[in-house]
Design a protein around this motif. Structure first.
Motif, PDB file in Angstrom:
ATOM      1  N   SER A  11     -11.731  -9.716 -23.348  1.00 46.78           N
ATOM      2  CA  SER A  11     -11.684  -8.476 -24.082  1.00 46.78           C
ATOM      3  C   SER A  11     -10.082  -8.143 -24.081  1.00 46.78           C
ATOM      4  O   SER A  11      -9.650  -8.009 -23.008  1.00 46.78           O
ATOM      5  CB  SER A  11     -12.534  -7.028 -23.528  1.00 46.78           C
ATOM      6  N   LEU A  12      -9.651  -7.786 -25.218  1.00 50.62           N
ATOM      7  CA  LEU A  12      -8.226  -7.373 -25.295  1.00 50.62           C
ATOM      8  C   LEU A  12      -8.034  -5.741 -25.543  1.00 50.62           C
ATOM      9  O   LEU A  12      -6.857  -5.375 -25.354  1.00 50.62           O
ATOM     10  CB  LEU A  12      -7.490  -7.907 -26.584  1.00 50.62           C
ATOM     11  N   ARG A  13      -8.830  -4.992 -25.414  1.00 47.87           N
ATOM     12  CA  ARG A  13      -9.066  -3.577 -25.365  1.00 47.87           C
ATOM     13  C   ARG A  13      -8.401  -3.279 -24.162  1.00 47.87           C
ATOM     14  O   ARG A  13      -8.620  -3.546 -23.173  1.00 47.87           O
ATOM     15  CB  ARG A  13     -10.481  -3.088 -25.471  1.00 47.87           C
ATOM     16  N   ALA A  14      -7.405  -1.984 -24.215  1.00 49.93           N
ATOM     17  CA  ALA A  14      -6.513  -1.649 -23.179  1.00 49.93           C
ATOM     18  C   ALA A  14      -7.585  -1.046 -21.981  1.00 49.93           C
ATOM     19  O   ALA A  14      -7.478  -0.994 -20.974  1.00 49.93           O
ATOM     20  CB  ALA A  14      -5.680  -0.695 -23.714  1.00 49.93           C
ATOM     21  N   GLY A  15      -8.644  -0.460 -22.560  1.00 46.41           N
ATOM     22  CA  GLY A  15      -9.523   0.214 -21.534  1.00 46.41           C
ATOM     23  C   GLY A  15     -10.736  -0.658 -21.181  1.00 46.41           C
ATOM     24  O   GLY A  15     -11.858   0.187 -20.892  1.00 46.41           O
ATOM     25  N   SER A  16     -10.836  -1.850 -21.395  1.00 44.09           N
ATOM     26  CA  SER A  16     -11.783  -2.631 -21.352  1.00 44.09           C
ATOM     27  C   SER A  16     -12.509  -2.605 -20.074  1.00 44.09           C
ATOM     28  O   SER A  16     -11.924  -2.786 -19.000  1.00 44.09           O
ATOM     29  CB  SER A  16     -11.288  -4.181 -21.578  1.00 44.09           C
ATOM     30  N   ARG A  19     -11.999  -5.986 -18.240  1.00 42.20           N
ATOM     31  CA  ARG A  19     -10.603  -6.094 -17.639  1.00 42.20           C
ATOM     32  C   ARG A  19     -10.603  -5.145 -16.148  1.00 42.20           C
ATOM     33  O   ARG A  19     -10.077  -5.832 -15.505  1.00 42.20           O
ATOM     34  CB  ARG A  19      -9.428  -5.420 -18.522  1.00 42.20           C
ATOM     35  N   TYR A  81     -19.985  -9.731 -27.862  1.00 45.39           N
ATOM     36  CA  TYR A  81     -19.710  -9.209 -29.211  1.00 45.39           C
ATOM     37  C   TYR A  81     -20.724  -9.819 -30.173  1.00 45.39           C
ATOM     38  O   TYR A  81     -20.665 -11.225 -30.474  1.00 45.39           O
ATOM     39  CB  TYR A  81     -18.224  -9.578 -29.789  1.00 45.39           C
TER      40      TYR A  81
END
Length: 186
Positions: A11-16, A19, A81
């Protein structure tokens, strides 16, 4: 000698939340285990044999391959996804599968974990990532699994690193991966 596990986050999302799960693995890695989260998957172009030419491989793909070559094992973090793994994770597996038969995944232990909003925690995506990593030459640890459902609500106010059940699962996962890895000579 420490076992180096390269973490690839799908996931590339900042708030993943995946992550955050990888950050929790770094924070709670057992003694003798080092987890390195690879930054830069967003910059790696989609795999294309026309780009994968000696002396012309994009710098971002070279950086990924070098990080993978120096790892003893891999821990892939996959959200789900549309019922499968994200393209960024599949793309990283594709780059690491080459050159054919000698890619950076070849012969190294790979485990897949993750969290997703659904009730099964992304198991379909994680199964697909295991399949792709195995075909790419990784030694997939089929019995090492951690799928955490309900990510949006579970981690709304609690970081995975502070969730006792999640930390316990991560520590067991990391210990299992480390046990299968052969540390590289320093």
């Amino acid at each position: 000698m420490s076992v180096r596990i390269l973490a690839l986050v799908g996931s590339l999302r900042a708030g993943s939340h995946n992550r955050q799960l990888a950050e929790a693995a770094v924070r709670h890695a057992p003694e003798g285990v080092e987890v390195i989260v690879f930054d830069g998957l967003a910059e790696v172009p989609f795999y294309n044999e026309d780009l994968d030419v000696v002396g012309q491989v994009p710098a971002s793909a070279t950086k990924l391959r070098e990080a993978a070559a120096s790892a003893d094992a891999f821990l892939l973090f996959s959200p789900e996804y549309n019922g499968t793994m994200p393209a960024v994770l599949k793309n990283s597996i594709d780059w690491l599968s080459r050159p054919y038969g000698a890619g950076a995944l070849s012969g190294k232990p790979v485990a897949v974990v993750g969290t997703a909003f659904g009730q099964y925690g992304g198991v379909w995506a994680q199964d697909d990532a295991r399949k792709a990593a195995g075909i790419a030459g990784g030694v997939v640890l089929e019995d090492v699994k951690l799928s955490i459902p309900g990510s949006v609500t579970r981690f709304a106010e609690l970081h995975p690193a502070d969730d006792t059940e999640v930390v316990d699962g991560l520590v067991k996962t990391l210990a299992s991966v480390a046990a299968k890895a052969t540390p590289a000579a320093a």
